[in-house]
Structure formats: C-alpha cells, structure tokens
Design a protein around this motif. Structure first.
Motif, PDB file in Angstrom:
ATOM      1  N   LEU A  70      29.416  58.112  53.029  1.00 42.24           N
ATOM      2  CA  LEU A  70      28.748  57.364  53.179  1.00 42.24           C
ATOM      3  C   LEU A  70      27.463  58.495  53.076  1.00 42.24           C
ATOM      4  O   LEU A  70      27.462  59.317  53.249  1.00 42.24           O
ATOM      5  CB  LEU A  70      28.521  57.291  54.676  1.00 42.24           C
ATOM      6  N   GLU A  71      26.062  57.420  51.963  1.00 44.92           N
ATOM      7  CA  GLU A  71      24.752  59.069  52.086  1.00 44.92           C
ATOM      8  C   GLU A  71      23.903  58.400  53.314  1.00 44.92           C
ATOM      9  O   GLU A  71      23.471  57.506  53.510  1.00 44.92           O
ATOM     10  CB  GLU A  71      24.883  58.581  50.594  1.00 44.92           C
ATOM     11  N   ALA A  72      24.132  59.487  53.863  1.00 43.06           N
ATOM     12  CA  ALA A  72      23.070  58.897  55.335  1.00 43.06           C
ATOM     13  C   ALA A  72      21.765  59.220  55.144  1.00 43.06           C
ATOM     14  O   ALA A  72      21.539  60.749  54.938  1.00 43.06           O
ATOM     15  CB  ALA A  72      23.909  59.952  56.855  1.00 43.06           C
ATOM     16  N   GLY A  73      20.963  58.644  54.671  1.00 50.70           N
ATOM     17  CA  GLY A  73      19.134  59.329  54.550  1.00 50.70           C
ATOM     18  C   GLY A  73      19.554  59.085  53.213  1.00 50.70           C
ATOM     19  O   GLY A  73      18.832  60.558  52.526  1.00 50.70           O
ATOM     20  N   CYS A  74      19.907  59.237  52.635  1.00 43.81           N
ATOM     21  CA  CYS A  74      20.375  59.326  50.660  1.00 43.81           C
ATOM     22  C   CYS A  74      19.299  59.180  49.779  1.00 43.81           C
ATOM     23  O   CYS A  74      19.352  60.049  48.886  1.00 43.81           O
ATOM     24  CB  CYS A  74      21.384  57.563  50.181  1.00 43.81           C
ATOM     25  N   GLY A  75      17.973  58.335  49.989  1.00 41.21           N
ATOM     26  CA  GLY A  75      16.747  58.938  48.899  1.00 41.21           C
ATOM     27  C   GLY A  75      17.466  58.040  47.650  1.00 41.21           C
ATOM     28  O   GLY A  75      18.278  57.304  47.460  1.00 41.21           O
ATOM     29  N   SER A  76      16.485  58.631  47.210  1.00 38.27           N
ATOM     30  CA  SER A  76      16.720  58.069  44.969  1.00 38.27           C
ATOM     31  C   SER A  76      17.852  58.929  44.341  1.00 38.27           C
ATOM     32  O   SER A  76      19.009  58.836  43.984  1.00 38.27           O
ATOM     33  CB  SER A  76      15.338  58.661  44.342  1.00 38.27           C
ATOM     34  N   VAL A  77      18.796  59.850  45.173  1.00 39.10           N
ATOM     35  CA  VAL A  77      19.595  61.046  44.749  1.00 39.10           C
ATOM     36  C   VAL A  77      20.441  61.570  44.800  1.00 39.10           C
ATOM     37  O   VAL A  77      20.387  61.635  46.527  1.00 39.10           O
ATOM     38  CB  VAL A  77      19.351  61.974  43.554  1.00 39.10           C
ATOM     39  N   SER A  78      21.606  62.039  44.626  1.00 34.05           N
ATOM     40  CA  SER A  78      22.803  62.623  45.409  1.00 34.05           C
ATOM     41  C   SER A  78      22.445  64.211  45.031  1.00 34.05           C
ATOM     42  O   SER A  78      22.325  64.112  43.647  1.00 34.05           O
ATOM     43  CB  SER A  78      24.236  62.187  44.921  1.00 34.05           C
ATOM     44  N   HIS A  79      23.280  64.863  45.741  1.00 37.48           N
ATOM     45  CA  HIS A  79      23.442  66.018  45.734  1.00 37.48           C
ATOM     46  C   HIS A  79      23.810  66.960  45.404  1.00 37.48           C
ATOM     47  O   HIS A  79      23.846  68.428  44.709  1.00 37.48           O
ATOM     48  CB  HIS A  79      21.875  67.127  46.387  1.00 37.48           C
ATOM     49  N   ILE A  80      25.485  65.945  45.390  1.00 38.94           N
ATOM     50  CA  ILE A  80      26.843  66.922  45.735  1.00 38.94           C
ATOM     51  C   ILE A  80      27.730  65.963  44.995  1.00 38.94           C
ATOM     52  O   ILE A  80      27.386  64.623  44.906  1.00 38.94           O
ATOM     53  CB  ILE A  80      27.497  67.264  46.071  1.00 38.94           C
ATOM     54  N   ASN A  81      28.578  66.064  45.088  1.00 35.29           N
ATOM     55  CA  ASN A  81      29.456  65.594  43.931  1.00 35.29           C
ATOM     56  C   ASN A  81      30.656  65.258  44.779  1.00 35.29           C
ATOM     57  O   ASN A  81      31.152  65.993  44.400  1.00 35.29           O
ATOM     58  CB  ASN A  81      29.917  66.264  42.470  1.00 35.29           C
TER      59      ASN A  81
END
Length: 232
Positions: free
Chosen positions: A26-37
């Motif tokens: 789950l990306e919570a408050g994901c926005g438009s990109v991920s910051h970690i893998n």
C-alpha cells in the motif's frame, strides 16, 4: 539518483523482506511517484486524496481516492505500507497512523518518511503561510510548477503526533517494533547550504549548538526522518 539516506533505508527494507514473495503493498498518500523499491511486489495499491495525482502514477495496480484519516483500510491487508512525506499534510495524523498500523499484516512493515518538526526546516515551515511556502519553492528552490495543477507544496500542519519520537511511542503501544529510525539533513537544507554560504554557516552553527546542548538526537539541522515499523 537515490540519496544516501534512501540507499540506507532501501538496504534495511531489503533485509526485512528477504525471502518473501508476492507482497501486497500500500502506497499511502502515494501521489504520482514512488520513492523506494519494494522487492517481490505482487500487487501495488495506492490511496491518495487527489485523483489527479493518482492518475499520474503508473506503478499502481489499484487506485483508491480517499483520505488516510478516515478511509477504512481494513485489518492486516498489506505486507508493506509506505507513507512518504504525507503525515505533515494531515490535520489528524494520529488517525492516519492508527489506520496504517492496523492495516499491516503479521511480519509486515510500515515505512514512514516525513519532515522533522524539531528542526530549523520544521520550525520555519510551521511559521510560514502556505502561499509563502509556494513562493519559496518557486523562487528560491526554482520549481516553477510549485502550487500549479495539483503540485506541491501542499498545505502543511506538522502536528505533534507526527514527531518521530511520538510515532515510535504510538507504534510500540500498538505492538509494533521499530527496527529502524534515522533523522538526517534532507534535500532542501542541503540545497540551500550548497547555494548560499551564509546559510551553510548559520546551519553549521545552529547544529553544533543544538548537539552540544541537547545531544546528537536533537540536532536541529536534521530536517527529515525515516522510520520502519514491523508487526511481529
């Protein structure tokens, strides 16, 4: 290029998730990109209050338009929960944290990254109005998109419940462990110090004084933090 802080965090995440496959993230408050893998991801779910931001995120398998403070995330649904630079924008971060804590499965982890309120950056941000924050990013940092078309900086609250030590206390009370916590100097103050000698001198002085008076854990130049929580 991934920062040193992000690299260290990534190493910890890889170790904690070693040997696990088909993870639900789950990306919570994901926005438009991920910051970690997240290694060995089977399904990536994203929730954000902004539909525009969600639509820009091409990594998600499932998209939820909702508020972390109130949207029912369920119990033990996710192997990994990531919330990156989100808590500072919530009026009730304690409600969001409660939601995230209960949503993580056994042996799962919660990864949190946010600005440290007890820092030069945190104090200044708390004092500035949102319009001045937008102006700062546009004309000082040079981000011409700031505040346009649902781009940050977003309205900031910086409540006490999102202090790193408060999060650790709340997590332990809910039965989670804290295998990793790091406070560090984030990209904004680093950029300012590199561009302006007087800022570098000022930050260096404040950092030295705060470390002397309060110890290394209260270094006021540590503008950001990263925490990993784990459910046993």
């Amino acid at each position: 290029m991934m920062s040193v802080a992000n690299q260290l965090l990534q190493v910890e995440i890889n170790q904690l998730l070693s040997g696990r496959d088909n993870l639900t993230v789950l990306e919570a408050g994901c926005g438009s990109v991920s910051h970690i893998n997240i290694p060995n991801t089977g399904k990536m779910v994203g929730i954000d209050i902004s539909e525009k931001q969600l639509n820009r995120n091409e990594q998600l398998n499932e998209k939820i338009v909702g508020d972390l403070q109130s949207y029912p995330l369920g119990h033990g649904e996710y192997d990994v929960v990531v919330s990156w630079d989100v808590l500072e924008h919530l009026d009730k971060p304690e409600a969001a944290l409660e939601n995230l804590f209960q949503s993580v499965a056994d042996k799962g982890i919660v990864v949190l990254a946010a600005p440290n309120i007890v820092s030069i950056k945190g104090i200044v941000t708390k004092l500035l109005s949102h319009s001045l924050q937008v102006a700062f990013y546009r004309y000082v940092i040079g981000d011409k998109r700031a505040g346009i078309d649902d781009q940050g900086p977003f309205k900031t609250y910086l409540r006490k419940a999102m202090w790193p030590d408060q999060i650790k206390k709340a997590a332990l009370a809910k039965g989670l462990t804290v295998p990793y916590m790091k406070k560090y100097e984030g990209p904004v103050p680093v950029y300012l110090r590199e561009k302006h000698k007087i800022v570098d001198i000022l930050f260096g002085f404040v950092g030295a004084v705060s470390r002397t008076l309060f110890g290394a854990n209260r270094d006021l130049t540590h503008s950001d933090y990263m925490i990993i929580l784990q459910r046993p």
